[in-house]
Design a protein around this motif. Structure first.
Motif, mmCIF file in Angstrom:
data_model
loop_
_atom_site.group_PDB
_atom_site.id
_atom_site.type_symbol
_atom_site.label_atom_id
_atom_site.label_comp_id
_atom_site.label_asym_id
_atom_site.label_seq_id
_atom_site.Cartn_x
_atom_site.Cartn_y
_atom_site.Cartn_z
ATOM 1 N N MET A 121 -10.713 3.859 -22.833
ATOM 2 C CA MET A 121 -11.115 3.258 -21.562
ATOM 3 C C MET A 121 -10.694 1.793 -21.507
ATOM 4 S SD MET A 121 -13.165 4.596 -19.177
ATOM 5 C CE MET A 121 -14.844 4.572 -18.614
ATOM 6 N N ALA A 124 -7.044 1.698 -20.904
ATOM 7 C CA ALA A 124 -6.739 2.138 -19.537
ATOM 8 C C ALA A 124 -7.089 1.037 -18.532
ATOM 9 C CB ALA A 124 -7.514 3.408 -19.212
ATOM 10 N N LEU A 125 -8.236 0.397 -18.738
ATOM 11 C CA LEU A 125 -8.641 -0.655 -17.797
ATOM 12 C C LEU A 125 -7.653 -1.809 -17.798
ATOM 13 C CD1 LEU A 125 -12.498 -1.015 -18.165
ATOM 14 C CD2 LEU A 125 -11.224 -0.524 -16.106
ATOM 15 N N ARG A 127 -4.596 -1.749 -18.655
ATOM 16 C CA ARG A 127 -3.264 -1.356 -18.200
ATOM 17 C C ARG A 127 -3.215 -1.181 -16.681
ATOM 18 N NH1 ARG A 127 -2.656 2.774 -21.494
ATOM 19 N NH2 ARG A 127 -2.791 4.195 -19.724
ATOM 20 N N THR A 128 -4.262 -0.607 -16.110
ATOM 21 C CA THR A 128 -4.138 -0.240 -14.698
ATOM 22 C C THR A 128 -4.774 -1.238 -13.737
ATOM 23 O OG1 THR A 128 -6.165 1.026 -14.766
ATOM 24 C CG2 THR A 128 -4.158 2.218 -15.272
ATOM 25 N N THR A 129 -5.571 -2.186 -14.212
ATOM 26 C CA THR A 129 -6.166 -3.135 -13.275
ATOM 27 C C THR A 129 -5.865 -4.557 -13.724
ATOM 28 O OG1 THR A 129 -8.218 -3.353 -14.483
ATOM 29 C CG2 THR A 129 -8.094 -1.576 -12.894
ATOM 30 N N ARG A 130 -6.352 -5.509 -12.911
ATOM 31 C CA ARG A 130 -6.122 -6.895 -13.283
ATOM 32 C C ARG A 130 -7.219 -7.408 -14.208
ATOM 33 N NH1 ARG A 130 -6.410 -10.412 -8.882
ATOM 34 N NH2 ARG A 130 -7.790 -8.872 -7.992
ATOM 35 N N ILE A 131 -8.112 -6.541 -14.616
ATOM 36 C CA ILE A 131 -9.200 -6.964 -15.486
ATOM 37 C C ILE A 131 -8.647 -7.323 -16.856
ATOM 38 C CG2 ILE A 131 -11.281 -6.157 -16.644
ATOM 39 C CD1 ILE A 131 -11.791 -4.423 -14.170
ATOM 40 N N LYS A 132 -9.057 -8.500 -17.354
ATOM 41 C CA LYS A 132 -8.555 -8.960 -18.651
ATOM 42 C C LYS A 132 -9.219 -8.188 -19.771
ATOM 43 C CE LYS A 132 -6.145 -12.118 -16.653
ATOM 44 N NZ LYS A 132 -6.442 -11.522 -15.350
ATOM 45 N N ASP A 134 -10.906 -9.102 -22.408
ATOM 46 C CA ASP A 134 -12.262 -9.447 -22.828
ATOM 47 C C ASP A 134 -13.291 -8.834 -21.886
ATOM 48 O OD1 ASP A 134 -11.454 -11.104 -20.789
ATOM 49 O OD2 ASP A 134 -12.761 -12.742 -21.408
ATOM 50 N N ALA A 135 -12.993 -8.899 -20.585
ATOM 51 C CA ALA A 135 -13.931 -8.325 -19.624
ATOM 52 C C ALA A 135 -13.997 -6.807 -19.782
ATOM 53 C CB ALA A 135 -13.521 -8.691 -18.211
ATOM 54 N N LEU A 137 -13.534 -5.101 -22.505
ATOM 55 C CA LEU A 137 -14.344 -4.811 -23.696
ATOM 56 C C LEU A 137 -15.830 -4.893 -23.379
ATOM 57 C CD1 LEU A 137 -12.502 -6.752 -26.532
ATOM 58 C CD2 LEU A 137 -12.851 -4.311 -26.380
ATOM 59 N N LEU A 139 -17.292 -4.715 -20.536
ATOM 60 C CA LEU A 139 -17.686 -3.693 -19.563
ATOM 61 C C LEU A 139 -17.926 -2.345 -20.236
ATOM 62 C CD1 LEU A 139 -15.837 -3.593 -16.219
ATOM 63 C CD2 LEU A 139 -16.670 -1.513 -17.204
ATOM 64 N N MET B 47 -15.738 -14.025 -15.459
ATOM 65 C CA MET B 47 -14.530 -13.204 -15.393
ATOM 66 C C MET B 47 -13.312 -14.074 -15.149
ATOM 67 S SD MET B 47 -15.174 -9.809 -15.299
ATOM 68 C CE MET B 47 -13.825 -9.276 -14.262
ATOM 69 N N ALA B 52 -15.817 -13.759 -20.472
ATOM 70 C CA ALA B 52 -16.723 -12.616 -20.393
ATOM 71 C C ALA B 52 -17.470 -12.418 -21.702
ATOM 72 C CB ALA B 52 -15.945 -11.361 -20.044
ATOM 73 N N LEU B 53 -16.765 -12.626 -22.815
ATOM 74 C CA LEU B 53 -17.421 -12.344 -24.081
ATOM 75 C C LEU B 53 -18.329 -13.467 -24.521
ATOM 76 C CD1 LEU B 53 -14.555 -10.343 -25.551
ATOM 77 C CD2 LEU B 53 -16.834 -9.542 -25.028
ATOM 78 N N ILE B 230 -20.911 -8.555 -16.138
ATOM 79 C CA ILE B 230 -19.511 -8.198 -15.946
ATOM 80 C C ILE B 230 -19.306 -7.192 -14.819
ATOM 81 C CG2 ILE B 230 -17.467 -7.267 -17.058
ATOM 82 C CD1 ILE B 230 -18.494 -8.291 -19.667
ATOM 83 N N LEU B 231 -20.185 -6.181 -14.737
ATOM 84 C CA LEU B 231 -19.916 -5.092 -13.783
ATOM 85 C C LEU B 231 -19.751 -5.542 -12.331
ATOM 86 C CD1 LEU B 231 -22.053 -2.088 -15.043
ATOM 87 C CD2 LEU B 231 -19.587 -2.170 -14.748
ATOM 88 N N LEU B 238 -11.929 -5.722 -8.159
ATOM 89 C CA LEU B 238 -11.003 -4.632 -7.846
ATOM 90 C C LEU B 238 -10.789 -4.513 -6.340
ATOM 91 C CD1 LEU B 238 -12.210 -1.794 -10.220
ATOM 92 C CD2 LEU B 238 -10.037 -2.996 -10.286
ATOM 93 N N TRP B 288 -12.718 1.664 -9.166
ATOM 94 C CA TRP B 288 -11.517 1.761 -9.990
ATOM 95 C C TRP B 288 -10.588 2.848 -9.434
ATOM 96 C CZ3 TRP B 288 -11.577 3.485 -15.836
ATOM 97 C CH2 TRP B 288 -10.327 3.222 -16.404
ATOM 98 N N GLN B 294 -5.465 -1.679 -6.018
ATOM 99 C CA GLN B 294 -5.085 -1.360 -7.406
ATOM 100 C C GLN B 294 -5.754 -0.077 -7.887
ATOM 101 O OE1 GLN B 294 -6.460 -4.541 -9.890
ATOM 102 N NE2 GLN B 294 -7.357 -5.651 -8.216
ATOM 103 N N LEU B 296 -6.715 3.792 -8.880
ATOM 104 C CA LEU B 296 -5.981 4.781 -9.649
ATOM 105 C C LEU B 296 -5.309 5.807 -8.741
ATOM 106 C CD1 LEU B 296 -8.308 5.561 -12.672
ATOM 107 C CD2 LEU B 296 -6.169 4.314 -12.659
ATOM 108 N N ARG B 299 -1.757 5.246 -8.173
ATOM 109 C CA ARG B 299 -0.903 5.632 -9.290
ATOM 110 C C ARG B 299 -0.724 7.139 -9.359
ATOM 111 N NH1 ARG B 299 -0.333 2.113 -13.527
ATOM 112 N NH2 ARG B 299 -1.069 0.072 -12.934
#
Lengths: 485, 314
Positions: A121, A124-125, A127-132, A134-135, A137, A139, B47, B52-53, B230-231, B238, B288, B294, B296, B299
Motif C-alpha cells: 500500500m 502504491a500510494l 507511485r500513484t498519488t502526489r502523497i510523499k 513519509d505521509a 507511511l 497513513l 503534509m 508527517a512523521l 494525516i488522513l 487528492l 484515492w 489523480q 486510480l 489509470r
C-alpha cells in the motif's frame, strides 16, 4: 568478524548498561515488594521454564530484528519498520479469528499478509498519488492499526473467549507469556532470516548501497525489496508477543542505528546490530522478570536506547564526544605548531646568531599580549617542545625539529602552488597555513623532488632542508645546552 | 465468525444514535469532530512541510511529558498537562535534529530512535506508578472518547470544552498567520526573502502540534492521533490543490468520518476512536479511487487492458 577494538567497545557499553541496572533494580523492588535477591537467583539459575522460554525468545528476536534492522537502516527505510509493525495488527486479530484460538502459525500467516499488504500500500500510494513517502507511511501505519484495534476490541467485547484471548498482550509485550510453540516458531523464522541473508548477502549489499548499479548488473531489485519486506514482516510478527506492536520498530531501528555509528562495513554493522539486539532484548526480559508488572517491550527498547546513547556519545569515529575531543586536541596541536613557527620566524629574522628568542619579540610577531604568549609558551613547555628562562624562550631538540618541519612544509607548499598551480605568490599563504599541519613526510619528499630541491620560497625566504630538520644545527645546540643548564 | 458480528440492528445502529442515545452519541460525535478537525487542519501543514512523521513522533512522546508532569505536580490539571506535553514535544524536535545533524544517522532513523525511546519511558513510568497515575495502557492506545460524560448530566463535559477551545485557537492562528504559513510551507526560500521568519514558523507549528497532540491524546490515544493528523490532509490533497479548499475539505472529512465512525462502532461493537479512523481511511480510499485528477480509475481506464480493470472502476 569483530575486531579486538570493537570488542573493547562492546564491553565498555556493558559497563554503561550496568549503571541504569543498579538504579532501576532498587526502584523495581520497591514497587513489587518481592525479595530481589531471590528473584535474581531465580533468573540466573533459570529454574522457571517460562523464564527459559522468555530468554531464548528474546535472544532469537534480538538476532532476527538486529539482522534485518541493519538493512532497513542503511536503506533509509527505518520508518518502514515502524509502519510494518503497526500494520500487522489486523493480521494478528485475523489470525486469531481463523480458528478462534491463539495458534501461533495462523497468527504468523495472518500478520505477515497484513504487513505485506501495508508495505504494498505504501508503494502504491507513493507511485500513484502526489502523497510523499513519509505521509504514506504514517497513513498506512495508523489506518491499519485502527483497523486492528477495531477488530480486537470487537473480539474482546463480543466473544465469550475474547477476554482470555491474550490479544491485549500483543500491545506492549510480555516475554513471560512465551510458550514452547512460540519459541519453536521464533527459531524457525530466525533461522530462515539468517539463511536468506547469508545466501543473498551480495544481492542485499549491492541493492542497499547502489540501486542503479544493481539494476544495471541485472539484479532483480524489486524482488530483493519484496523478499526483504517479507522477512521483515515475519520477524516483526515473531517479536510481537515479546515486545508488542507499539515498540517493535525500535528493536529494528535502534540497535542497527547504534551499529551504524560504529562501522562502515556492512558485515560488521550486521554483527554489531545482532549483538546489540540480543543484549537489549535479554536486558529487557531480565527487568520484566524481576519486576512482575512491567511490560517487556518498553524495557527492551530502553536497553537498546542505552546502547544507542553510548554509541552516539563515545563511538570512536562518529561519536559526539569523540569528535569533540579529536577536534579539541587537533586545534591544540595546531596552536602549538603555530607558536613554534612564530619562534622560528623571530629567530630567523633576528639573525641565527641569537641563542634564544625574547618573549616580547614573539608577542609582537604573534600580535598577542605577553600574557597570551606566556600561556602558549607554557603549553609548549608542557609538551617538551621549548623551555622558558626568564624573558627568553629556547627550543628543545624536538621543538626545533618540529618548527623546522612546519616552516619547511609551509614554504614548500607555497612554492608548489606558485609553480605548479599558477597562483600568485601573494595568494598562497592562507592555503599553506592550513596544509602545513597535515603534510606527511612522504608527501613532503615528493614535493621537494618535484620542485627540484628548491632552496627558497616565492617570497625569497630559505626553505629549511632535510638536513636542517634532522641535524640539530643552529639554534638547538646552544639553546638545548642553555635549556638544560 | 457469526458470534463475532452482532446481528445488524437497524434501529440500534442508524436511528437510535440520533434519537434515544443522542445525549451520549452527541457528545462522542462532537468530541470526535473537534479532535479530527483540529488534527486535520494542523495536519494539512504537516503534509505540505513533509513533517508527517514528526506528527507520529510528537504524538508518541507526549506520553512521558504527561506522566512526568503528573508525577511532579500531583494533579491532572489542564495547564500542567499542556506544559508537560509542550516540553516533551519541543524536546523531541530538538533531539531528532541533534541526532540527525551531529551524526551520520539519517533523519528517519533518528525519528524512530527518539520517539520509541520516549514512548518506552512513558509506558514504563505508567506501569511503575500505575497506582498513582490516572492513565493506563488502554487510554494510551485508544483514548477514552467513549467515557465522556453525556451532555445532559450537568452541563457540558470539560474535555469537550478544552478540545473546542483548542479547535478555535487553531482556526484563529491559521487565519492570522495564513499568509506566512502558506508561503513558508511551499517555498521557504521565497518566504525568507519576503521577511517571514521561517524558523519561528517551524517551531510555532511544532508547538501547536504538541498542544493538539496532547489534547487529542486524551480522547483517541497516542497512535490514532497520527491517522487523524494525516488522513484529512491526504484525502483533501487528492481532491484539490488550493490550500484554502484543502482546509475546508479536511473539515468536511473530519465531520463525515466522525459520524460514520460512531455508527460503525455501534454496528461492530468496537471502540469509537479506532472506528472513526477506519471510517476516515475508508473515505480516503474512496478519494484515492475516484479523485477527478489523480484517481486510480483514470489509470485503470486509460491502459484499456481488458480484464485488468477491477469492478469499482466501471
Amino acid at each position: 568478524m569483530v575486531s579486538k577494538k570493537q570488542l573493547r567497545f562492546i564491553f565498555g557499553w556493558l559497563a554503561l548498561l550496568i549503571a541504569p541496572v543498579a538504579l532501576h533494580a532498587a526502584q523495581v523492588s520497591d514497587v513489587v515488594e518481592t525479595d530481589l535477591v531471590e528473584q535474581l537467583a531465580r533468573f540466573f539459575s533459570m529454574r522457571d521454564p517460562s523464564l527459559r522460554f522468555a530468554l531464548i525468545g528474546s535472544i532469537l528476536l534480538g538476532i532476527s530484528c538486529g539482522l534485518l534492522g541493519g538493512f532497513i537502516v542503511v536503506r533509509k527505510m527505518a520508518l518502514m519498520g515502524d509502519a510494518l509493525s503497526h500494520a500487522v495488527l489486523p493480521g494478528v486479530a485475523g489470525g486469531f479469528l481463523w480458528n478462534m484460538e491463539k495458534d501461533p502459525v495462523a497468527i504468523l500467516v495472518g500478520a505477515t499478509i497484513a504487513g505485506l499488504l501495508g508495505s504494498a500500500m505504501v508503494s502504491a500510494l507513493t507511485r500513484t498519488t502526489r502523497i510523499k513517502e513519509d505521509a504514506a507511511l504514517g497513513l498506512v501505519l495508523a489506518s491499519f492499526f485502527a483497523a486492528g484495534l477495531c477488530l480486537q476490541t470487537m473480539i474482546i467485547q463480543n466473544l465469550p473467549s475474547g477476554t482470555q484471548s491474550g490479544l491485549d498482550k500483543f500491545m506492549f509485550g510480555q516475554a513471560a507469556a512465551l510458550g514452547w510453540d512460540d519459541v519453536a516458531l521464533m527459531s524457525a523464522v530466525t533461522l530462515l532470516a539468517v539463511v536468506m541473508v547469508a545466501l543473498f548477502y551480495k544481492e542485499l549489499l549491492v541493492t542497499s548501497f547502489d540501486e542503479g548499479f544493481a539494476r544495471a548488473s541485472g539484479l532483480p531489485v524489486r524482488w530483493v525489496h519484496h523478499g526483504l519486506m517479507l522477512l521483515l514482516a515475519m520477524s516483526v510478527v515473531i517479536a510481537l508477543k515479546a515486545v508488542g506492536v507499539v515498540l517493535v520498530s525500535a528493536m529494528l531501528i535502534t540497535p542497527a542505528a547504534a551499529a551504524y555509528l560504529l562501522t562502515d562495513r556492512l558485515h560488521r554493522l550486521l554483527t554489531l546490530a545482532v549483538v546489540f539486539g540480543v543484549l537489549a532484548a535479554s536486558v529487557g526480559a531480565f527487568f520484566s522478570f524481576v519486576g512482575k508488572n512491567l511490560p517487556t517491550g518498553p524495557l527492551m527498547v530502553l536497553g537498546a536506547s542505552t546502547v544507542f546513547l553510548g554509541a552516539f556519545l563515545f563511538g570512536p569515529r562518529y561519536g559526539v564526544l569523540s569528535k569533540w575531543w579529536a577536534r579539541r586536541s587537533r586545534s591544540g596541536r595546531t596552536q602549538r605548531e603555530n607558536t613554534l613557527k612564530a619562534i622560528y620566524h623571530v629567530w630567523e629574522n633576528e639573525g641565527a646568531a641569537l641563542e634564544g628568542v625574547s618573549l616580547k619579540a614573539l608577542a609582537e610577531k604573534r600580535r598577542a599580549t605577553l600574557e597570551e604568549i606566556g600561556r602558549e609558551v607554557n603549553s609548549l613547555e608542557r609538551h617538551g617542545l621549548a623551555t622558558v628562562n626568564g624573558p627568553m624562550v629556547y627550543f628543545t631538540p624536538a621543538g626545533r625539529q618540529r618548527s623546522a618541519e612546519i616552516v619547511r612544509n609551509h614554504r614548500l607548499w607555497e612554492l608548489y602552488l606558485t609553480n605548479s598551480a599558477n597562483i600568485a605568490p601573494d595568494h598562497v599563504h592562507d592555503d599553506a597555513e592550513n596544509i602545513e599541519h597535515v603534510l606527511g613526510e612522504d608527501v613532503v619528499r615528493e614535493l621537494e623532488r618535484r620542485l627540484g630541491y628548491a632552496t627558497h620560497d616565492p617570497h625569497g625566504k630559505a626553505i629549511p632542508s632535510v638536513q636542517d630538520v634532522h641535524q640539530n644545527a643552529g639554534l638547538t645546540g646552544e639553546a638545548g645546552k642553555r635549556g638544560g643548564a | 465468525m457469526n458470534e463475532l458480528l452482532p446481528a445488524f440492528d437497524f434501529h440500534h445502529v442508524v436511528v437510535a444514535p440520533w434519537t434515544d442515545y443522542l445525549p451520549a452519541t452527541g457528545a462522542w460525535m462532537l468530541m470526535g469532530f473537534f479532535v479530527t478537525a483540529t488534527c486535520g487542519l494542523v495536519g494539512n501543514y504537516l503534509m505540505l512541510r513533509r513533517m508527517a512523521l514528526m506528527g507520529d513522533a510528537v504524538s508518541h512522546s507526549v506520553l512521558p511529558g504527561l506522566v512526568i508532569a503528573f508525577l511532579i505536580t500531583g494533579t491532572r490539571g489542564t495547564w500542567a498537562m499542556f506544559l508537560g506535553a509542550l516540553l516533551a514535544g519541543v524536546a523531541t524536535t530538538v533531539i531528532v535534529e541533534t541526532i540527525h545533524r551531529k551524526t551520520r544517522v539519517k533523519q528517519d532513523a533518528s525519528i524512530g530512535v527518539t520517539f520509541t525511546t520516549l514512548f518506552a519511558i512513558g509506558v514504563v513510568l505508567v506501569s511503575v506508578y500505575s497506582s498513582q497515575v490516572d492513565l493506563d495502557a488502554e487510554c494510551v492506545l485508544y483514548g477514552e472518547i467513549g467515557n465522556i460524560a453525556a451532555l445532559d448530566e450537568g452541563g457540558i463535559p470539560a474535555p469537550l470544552v478544552r478540545m473546542g477551545s483548542v479547535l478555535i485557537g487553531v482556526v484563529l492562528l491559521i487565519t492570522i498567520f495564513y499568509k506566512q504559513l502558506l508561503v513558508s510551507s511551499f517555498d521557504p526560500g521565497l518566504a525568507r526573502s519576503l521577511g517571514v521568519n521561517t524558523t519561528a514558523t517551524h517551531y510555532g507549528t511544532m508547538i501547536v502540534l504538541s498542544i493538539v497532540a496532547v489534547s487529542a491524546f486524551e480522547a483517541v490515544g497516542a497512535i490514532l492521533v497520527v491517522a487523524m493528523l494525516i488522513l484529512p490532509g491526504a484525502t483533501s490533497g487528492l481532491l484539490t490543490t488550493r490550500l484554502a479548499r484543502m482546509h475546508g475539505l479536511s473539515v468536511v472529512h473530519a465531520a463525515l468520518s466522525t459520524v460514520l465512525g460512531v455508527h460503525l462502532a455501534l454496528a461492530l461493537g468496537s471502540q469509537i476512536a479506532p472506528a472513526i479512523v477506519v471510517a476516515g481511511a475508508g473515505l480516503f480510499g474512496l478519494a484515492w479511487v475516484f479523485s477527478p485528477t489523480q484517481g486510480l480509475w483514470l489509470r485503470w481506464r486509460k491502459p484499456a487492458k481488458p480484464g485488468t480493470a477491477p469492478a469499482e472502476a466501471s
